[in-house]
Design a protein around this motif. Sequence first.
Motif, PDB file in Angstrom:
ATOM      1  N   ILE A 210       0.904  -1.159   0.000  1.00 51.04           N
ATOM      2  CA  ILE A 210       0.000   0.000   0.000  1.00 51.04           C
ATOM      3  C   ILE A 210       0.939   1.204   0.000  1.00 51.04           C
ATOM      4  CG2 ILE A 210      -0.362  -0.327   2.528  1.00 51.04           C
ATOM      5  CD1 ILE A 210      -3.125   1.175   2.021  1.00 51.04           C
ATOM      6  N   GLY A 211       0.944   1.937  -1.089  1.00 50.48           N
ATOM      7  CA  GLY A 211       1.926   3.006  -1.226  1.00 50.48           C
ATOM      8  C   GLY A 211       3.323   2.431  -1.295  1.00 50.48           C
ATOM      9  N   ALA A 212       3.484   1.277  -1.937  1.00 44.48           N
ATOM     10  CA  ALA A 212       4.789   0.611  -2.020  1.00 44.48           C
ATOM     11  C   ALA A 212       5.090   0.185  -3.459  1.00 44.48           C
ATOM     12  CB  ALA A 212       4.823  -0.587  -1.071  1.00 44.48           C
ATOM     13  N   GLY A 213       4.404   0.788  -4.411  1.00 41.62           N
ATOM     14  CA  GLY A 213       4.702   0.528  -5.822  1.00 41.62           C
ATOM     15  C   GLY A 213       4.137  -0.774  -6.348  1.00 41.62           C
ATOM     16  N   ALA A 214       4.516  -1.044  -7.610  1.00 39.21           N
ATOM     17  CA  ALA A 214       3.865  -2.127  -8.367  1.00 39.21           C
ATOM     18  C   ALA A 214       4.568  -3.473  -8.255  1.00 39.21           C
ATOM     19  CB  ALA A 214       3.783  -1.715  -9.833  1.00 39.21           C
ATOM     20  N   GLN A 219      -1.689  -6.088  -3.632  1.00 34.77           N
ATOM     21  CA  GLN A 219      -1.965  -4.698  -3.272  1.00 34.77           C
ATOM     22  C   GLN A 219      -3.140  -4.671  -2.309  1.00 34.77           C
ATOM     23  OE1 GLN A 219      -0.171  -1.993  -4.318  1.00 34.77           O
ATOM     24  NE2 GLN A 219       1.171  -3.300  -5.560  1.00 34.77           N
ATOM     25  N   VAL A 220      -3.104  -3.703  -1.400  1.00 30.84           N
ATOM     26  CA  VAL A 220      -4.232  -3.504  -0.478  1.00 30.84           C
ATOM     27  C   VAL A 220      -4.608  -2.030  -0.491  1.00 30.84           C
ATOM     28  CG1 VAL A 220      -2.625  -3.390   1.510  1.00 30.84           C
ATOM     29  CG2 VAL A 220      -5.066  -3.665   1.926  1.00 30.84           C
ATOM     30  N   LEU A 221      -5.900  -1.762  -0.456  1.00 31.83           N
ATOM     31  CA  LEU A 221      -6.383  -0.388  -0.262  1.00 31.83           C
ATOM     32  C   LEU A 221      -7.511  -0.418   0.758  1.00 31.83           C
ATOM     33  CD1 LEU A 221      -6.492   1.277  -3.840  1.00 31.83           C
ATOM     34  CD2 LEU A 221      -4.931   1.839  -1.958  1.00 31.83           C
ATOM     35  N   VAL A 222      -7.761   0.743   1.324  1.00 31.22           N
ATOM     36  CA  VAL A 222      -8.847   0.901   2.290  1.00 31.22           C
ATOM     37  C   VAL A 222     -10.175   1.018   1.519  1.00 31.22           C
ATOM     38  CG1 VAL A 222      -9.810   2.561   3.953  1.00 31.22           C
ATOM     39  CG2 VAL A 222      -7.405   1.856   4.130  1.00 31.22           C
ATOM     40  N   PHE A 223     -11.159   0.246   1.957  1.00 29.10           N
ATOM     41  CA  PHE A 223     -12.496   0.176   1.347  1.00 29.10           C
ATOM     42  C   PHE A 223     -13.042   1.569   1.006  1.00 29.10           C
ATOM     43  CE2 PHE A 223     -17.111  -0.227   1.775  1.00 29.10           C
ATOM     44  CZ  PHE A 223     -17.389  -1.446   1.192  1.00 29.10           C
ATOM     45  N   HIS A 224     -13.015   2.462   1.988  1.00 23.62           N
ATOM     46  CA  HIS A 224     -13.623   3.787   1.810  1.00 23.62           C
ATOM     47  C   HIS A 224     -12.857   4.637   0.799  1.00 23.62           C
ATOM     48  CE1 HIS A 224     -15.614   2.272   5.288  1.00 23.62           C
ATOM     49  NE2 HIS A 224     -16.364   3.348   5.427  1.00 23.62           N
ATOM     50  N   ASP A 225     -11.567   4.327   0.590  1.00 26.18           N
ATOM     51  CA  ASP A 225     -10.774   5.039  -0.413  1.00 26.18           C
ATOM     52  C   ASP A 225     -11.113   4.526  -1.817  1.00 26.18           C
ATOM     53  OD1 ASP A 225      -9.469   6.630   1.445  1.00 26.18           O
ATOM     54  OD2 ASP A 225      -7.771   5.262   1.651  1.00 26.18           O
ATOM     55  N   VAL A 226     -11.171   3.196  -1.968  1.00 26.54           N
ATOM     56  CA  VAL A 226     -11.471   2.609  -3.288  1.00 26.54           C
ATOM     57  C   VAL A 226     -12.814   3.126  -3.797  1.00 26.54           C
ATOM     58  CG1 VAL A 226     -11.938   0.453  -4.542  1.00 26.54           C
ATOM     59  CG2 VAL A 226     -10.216   0.473  -2.738  1.00 26.54           C
ATOM     60  N   LEU A 227     -13.774   3.209  -2.886  1.00 29.71           N
ATOM     61  CA  LEU A 227     -15.138   3.557  -3.308  1.00 29.71           C
ATOM     62  C   LEU A 227     -15.429   5.056  -3.239  1.00 29.71           C
ATOM     63  CD1 LEU A 227     -17.117   0.575  -1.737  1.00 29.71           C
ATOM     64  CD2 LEU A 227     -16.203   0.822  -4.037  1.00 29.71           C
ATOM     65  N   GLY A 228     -14.464   5.831  -2.773  1.00 25.73           N
ATOM     66  CA  GLY A 228     -14.693   7.275  -2.702  1.00 25.73           C
ATOM     67  C   GLY A 228     -15.723   7.643  -1.641  1.00 25.73           C
ATOM     68  N   ILE A 229     -15.786   6.852  -0.578  1.00 26.06           N
ATOM     69  CA  ILE A 229     -16.668   7.214   0.549  1.00 26.06           C
ATOM     70  C   ILE A 229     -15.905   8.224   1.415  1.00 26.06           C
ATOM     71  CG2 ILE A 229     -17.891   6.357   2.599  1.00 26.06           C
ATOM     72  CD1 ILE A 229     -18.028   3.609   1.130  1.00 26.06           C
ATOM     73  N   GLU A 230     -14.612   7.988   1.566  1.00 24.52           N
ATOM     74  CA  GLU A 230     -13.727   8.938   2.250  1.00 24.52           C
ATOM     75  C   GLU A 230     -13.180   9.878   1.182  1.00 24.52           C
ATOM     76  OE1 GLU A 230     -12.141  11.194   4.247  1.00 24.52           O
ATOM     77  OE2 GLU A 230     -12.467   9.560   5.687  1.00 24.52           O
ATOM     78  N   ASP A 231     -13.546  11.152   1.230  1.00 21.34           N
ATOM     79  CA  ASP A 231     -13.056  12.055   0.181  1.00 21.34           C
ATOM     80  C   ASP A 231     -12.314  13.259   0.763  1.00 21.34           C
ATOM     81  OD1 ASP A 231     -15.128  13.513   1.242  1.00 21.34           O
ATOM     82  OD2 ASP A 231     -16.099  13.951  -0.674  1.00 21.34           O
ATOM     83  N   ARG A 232     -11.987  13.197   2.064  1.00 25.93           N
ATOM     84  CA  ARG A 232     -11.304  14.365   2.650  1.00 25.93           C
ATOM     85  C   ARG A 232      -9.817  14.360   2.341  1.00 25.93           C
ATOM     86  NH1 ARG A 232     -13.230  13.237   8.554  1.00 25.93           N
ATOM     87  NH2 ARG A 232     -12.691  11.205   7.720  1.00 25.93           N
ATOM     88  N   ILE A 233      -9.213  13.169   2.433  1.00 28.84           N
ATOM     89  CA  ILE A 233      -7.770  13.097   2.154  1.00 28.84           C
ATOM     90  C   ILE A 233      -7.585  12.158   0.957  1.00 28.84           C
ATOM     91  CG2 ILE A 233      -5.587  13.015   3.462  1.00 28.84           C
ATOM     92  CD1 ILE A 233      -7.430  11.400   5.578  1.00 28.84           C
ATOM     93  N   THR A 234      -6.705  12.514   0.046  1.00 28.07           N
ATOM     94  CA  THR A 234      -6.398  11.599  -1.064  1.00 28.07           C
ATOM     95  C   THR A 234      -4.897  11.366  -1.104  1.00 28.07           C
ATOM     96  OG1 THR A 234      -8.148  12.716  -2.267  1.00 28.07           O
ATOM     97  CG2 THR A 234      -6.843  11.136  -3.515  1.00 28.07           C
TER      98      THR A 234
END
Length: 297
Positions: A210-214, A219-234
């Motif tokens: 996560i933030g460690a390149g390809a 790869q792992v991401l946070v659910f709310h980030d993938v779906l754009g539920i959390e939109d305060r920080i990108t």
Amino acid sequence: MSPSSLTRVTVPAVRARKVRNGNEPLVMVTAYDAPGARIADEAGVDLILIGDSVAMVVLGYDDTLQVTIEDMAHHVAAVARAKPRPLLIGDMPWMSYHVSLKDTVRNAAKLIKAGAHAVKLEGGRKRVPMIQAIIDAEIPVMGHLGLTPQSINAMGGYRVQGRKPEAAFALLDDARALEEAGCFAIVLEGVPDEVARMVTDTINVPTIGIGAGAHCDGQVLVFHDVLGIEDRITPKFVRRYASLKRDAVSAMAAFAADVRAGRFPSADESYHLSSEQAEALGLYGGGGAGPVQARSA
Ligand code: KIV
């Protein structure tokens, strides 16, 4: 056939998923409740991490240090009730494994009893005794190196780790120690992709970035980030695949507007008495319809 009715993903299956051996990269997302677990399951992900990020994305805390093992068990149980196919990893929160080995194992067991198949904890070589004690209790452990959010105060903020050669070699040494201790996979968070590649090429268990390149094995991401539920920080490493926060706000505003304009509920969205029932209430008495327009249900 829904993904959850297919064979469950297991720890040995994950351990064997090195990309250099011809495997597809692993896909992990966080989830914190039953609907989230169903979404991740139906999308076909391999692993669900019930992450201590729940503190920030669901519970409204400023960092991950505020959640307890009881909080984590509560969310693990909610995810497990959906009986999803992915492997369920319960995140051990701060101060749940910085205690005696006995209490560490007891805390790990709380997440397993709540429905997790494995636990994750942050830190390198100095966590080896805790990792070994948990593994001795037959609980599989996923490691987590690099930017470890539970060390935010010690790190002085959320900073990319392993940029300097000695830090990169220390990270590699930590990864080797976790592998030797028996971790079945290691999350690499917030490290330069060259360093993540060095670790991935060196160790024999999968790295999940996560933030460690390809170059990681997954790869792992946070659910709310993938779906754009959390939109305060990108953060730079997040790719949003939907804008659910924006869609949710406009859906909610449309509901509010309909209520205020008397457009909701419609007759079709209401329950009705049969004409006999309405009559028994005297709603048709005096030759006119009463306040409720009778209609068969
Ligand atoms: O809690 C979490 O979401 C995590 C991921 C960022 C790996 O630990």
